[in-house]
Write a protein that holds these residues in place. Sequence first.
Motif, PDB file in Angstrom:
ATOM      1  N   UNK A   1       0.793  -1.223   0.000  1.00 15.20           N
ATOM      2  CA  UNK A   1       0.000   0.000   0.000  1.00 15.20           C
ATOM      3  C   UNK A   1       0.826   1.273   0.000  1.00 15.20           C
ATOM      4  N   UNK A   2       2.137   1.158   0.083  1.00 14.01           N
ATOM      5  CA  UNK A   2       3.000   2.337   0.141  1.00 14.01           C
ATOM      6  C   UNK A   2       3.266   2.930  -1.233  1.00 14.01           C
ATOM      7  N   UNK A   3       4.022   4.000  -1.243  1.00  9.88           N
ATOM      8  CA  UNK A   3       4.382   4.684  -2.487  1.00  9.88           C
ATOM      9  C   UNK A   3       5.758   4.198  -2.930  1.00  9.88           C
ATOM     10  N   UNK A   4       5.769   3.155  -3.738  1.00  8.06           N
ATOM     11  CA  UNK A   4       7.003   2.502  -4.180  1.00  8.06           C
ATOM     12  C   UNK A   4       7.393   3.010  -5.558  1.00  8.06           C
ATOM     13  N   UNK A   5       8.691   3.124  -5.808  1.00 12.86           N
ATOM     14  CA  UNK A   5       9.199   3.536  -7.114  1.00 12.86           C
ATOM     15  C   UNK A   5       9.839   2.354  -7.830  1.00 12.86           C
ATOM     16  N   UNK A   6       9.802   2.396  -9.150  1.00  9.85           N
ATOM     17  CA  UNK A   6      10.571   1.466  -9.984  1.00  9.85           C
ATOM     18  C   UNK A   6      11.763   2.259 -10.500  1.00  9.85           C
ATOM     19  N   UNK A   7      12.960   1.706 -10.283  1.00  6.81           N
ATOM     20  CA  UNK A   7      14.192   2.408 -10.634  1.00  6.81           C
ATOM     21  C   UNK A   7      15.081   1.519 -11.492  1.00  6.81           C
ATOM     22  N   UNK A   8      16.146   2.112 -11.988  1.00 15.62           N
ATOM     23  CA  UNK A   8      17.221   1.363 -12.637  1.00 15.62           C
ATOM     24  C   UNK A   8      18.387   1.359 -11.667  1.00 15.62           C
TER      25      UNK A   8
ATOM     26  N   UNK B   1      11.664   0.537  -3.136  1.00 19.15           N
ATOM     27  CA  UNK B   1      11.764   0.482  -4.585  1.00 19.15           C
ATOM     28  C   UNK B   1      11.889  -0.949  -5.076  1.00 19.15           C
ATOM     29  N   UNK B   2      11.545  -1.125  -6.329  1.00 16.81           N
ATOM     30  CA  UNK B   2      11.890  -2.318  -7.101  1.00 16.81           C
ATOM     31  C   UNK B   2      12.744  -1.797  -8.240  1.00 16.81           C
ATOM     32  N   UNK B   3      13.804  -2.503  -8.550  1.00 19.69           N
ATOM     33  CA  UNK B   3      14.748  -2.003  -9.549  1.00 19.69           C
ATOM     34  C   UNK B   3      15.116  -3.072 -10.552  1.00 19.69           C
ATOM     35  N   UNK B   4      15.188  -2.658 -11.792  1.00 19.33           N
ATOM     36  CA  UNK B   4      15.805  -3.480 -12.825  1.00 19.33           C
ATOM     37  C   UNK B   4      17.305  -3.245 -12.658  1.00 19.33           C
ATOM     38  N   UNK B   5      18.076  -4.337 -12.498  1.00 24.77           N
ATOM     39  CA  UNK B   5      19.492  -4.174 -12.179  1.00 24.77           C
ATOM     40  C   UNK B   5      20.389  -4.859 -13.197  1.00 24.77           C
ATOM     41  N   UNK B   6      21.583  -4.334 -13.296  1.00 21.77           N
ATOM     42  CA  UNK B   6      22.573  -4.837 -14.235  1.00 21.77           C
ATOM     43  C   UNK B   6      23.273  -6.084 -13.732  1.00 21.77           C
TER      44      UNK B   6
ATOM     45  N   UNK C   1       1.910   3.962 -12.745  1.00 16.49           N
ATOM     46  CA  UNK C   1       2.831   3.455 -13.770  1.00 16.49           C
ATOM     47  C   UNK C   1       3.652   2.261 -13.278  1.00 16.49           C
ATOM     48  N   UNK C   2       3.508   1.931 -12.000  1.00 12.77           N
ATOM     49  CA  UNK C   2       4.102   0.728 -11.416  1.00 12.77           C
ATOM     50  C   UNK C   2       2.990  -0.011 -10.692  1.00 12.77           C
ATOM     51  N   UNK C   3       2.839  -1.282 -11.014  1.00 14.46           N
ATOM     52  CA  UNK C   3       1.847  -2.121 -10.354  1.00 14.46           C
ATOM     53  C   UNK C   3       2.556  -3.293  -9.687  1.00 14.46           C
ATOM     54  N   UNK C   4       2.263  -3.485  -8.422  1.00 15.81           N
ATOM     55  CA  UNK C   4       2.862  -4.557  -7.629  1.00 15.81           C
ATOM     56  C   UNK C   4       1.756  -5.449  -7.103  1.00 15.81           C
ATOM     57  N   UNK C   5       2.019  -6.742  -7.076  1.00 19.94           N
ATOM     58  CA  UNK C   5       1.058  -7.677  -6.498  1.00 19.94           C
ATOM     59  C   UNK C   5       1.808  -8.902  -6.004  1.00 19.94           C
TER      60      UNK C   5
ATOM     61  N   UNK D   1       5.823  -7.678 -10.591  1.00 19.88           N
ATOM     62  CA  UNK D   1       6.046  -6.283 -10.956  1.00 19.88           C
ATOM     63  C   UNK D   1       5.614  -6.069 -12.399  1.00 19.88           C
ATOM     64  N   UNK D   2       4.964  -4.924 -12.628  1.00 16.44           N
ATOM     65  CA  UNK D   2       4.626  -4.505 -13.988  1.00 16.44           C
ATOM     66  C   UNK D   2       4.889  -3.003 -14.063  1.00 16.44           C
ATOM     67  N   UNK D   3       5.744  -2.589 -15.003  1.00 18.46           N
ATOM     68  CA  UNK D   3       6.164  -1.191 -15.118  1.00 18.46           C
ATOM     69  C   UNK D   3       5.830  -0.683 -16.512  1.00 18.46           C
ATOM     70  N   UNK D   4       5.106   0.450 -16.596  1.00 16.19           N
ATOM     71  CA  UNK D   4       4.895   1.152 -17.864  1.00 16.19           C
ATOM     72  C   UNK D   4       6.088   2.079 -18.053  1.00 16.19           C
ATOM     73  N   UNK D   5       6.934   1.781 -19.034  1.00 17.88           N
ATOM     74  CA  UNK D   5       8.153   2.567 -19.213  1.00 17.88           C
ATOM     75  C   UNK D   5       7.851   3.970 -19.738  1.00 17.88           C
TER      76      UNK D   5
END
Length: 193
Positions: free
Chosen positions: A57-64, A147-152, A79-83, A91-95
């Motif tokens: 329920x929090x305000x989470x960001x999707x980051x790189x 946050x949830x992040x796409x990572x290298x 623009x970020x949906x978490x379930x 995770x589903x992110x609208x880029x």
Amino acid sequence: MKAERRLAPAGDLRMAEAEDGEARLVRGYAALYNSASEDLGGFTEVIAPGAFRDALGGDTRALINHDANMVLGRTRSGTLRLSEDARGLAVEIDLPETQSARDLRASMARGDVNQMSFGFTVDHDTWDFRDDGTTVRTIHHVGELFDVSVVTFPAYPETEAALRSLEAARPPAPAAPAPSLTLARARLRLAGI
């Protein structure tokens, strides 16, 4: 509480195409339930099913790469949906139409980037000190999901917070027996006292 970050092996992290053929949606898992982590410095970690229930329920960001300057999406803006599902934290992110998102799409299309990570605090965990010398931390309740992040590549910059937790949870070592009064007197005589 100190923020921690963890990598999840997300081989199915993928891009989805829009009607115009442009890949604009990232789907995958930022965390997998009941899946042991790599060694995090003396222990492995498992996330219990339902651990994110209250954090969604929090305000989470999707980051790189956990970089707050490279925002891909946000739950508050939709623009970020978490379930949670049976597998883990989906995770589903609208880029966005930003240079960093275009670069990410190119790297993902080549297969260079295919993992996710998450930044969080822990409200409830348990530690299992096993007879074989291994230690397993189980996270039962995530307090805040930053946050949830796409990572290298795998990186654990905040693991020292968990290591401090490990030391606090470790059972105390047996106390050394107090020296006997006779031994103490013998030491004093040797010292010339």
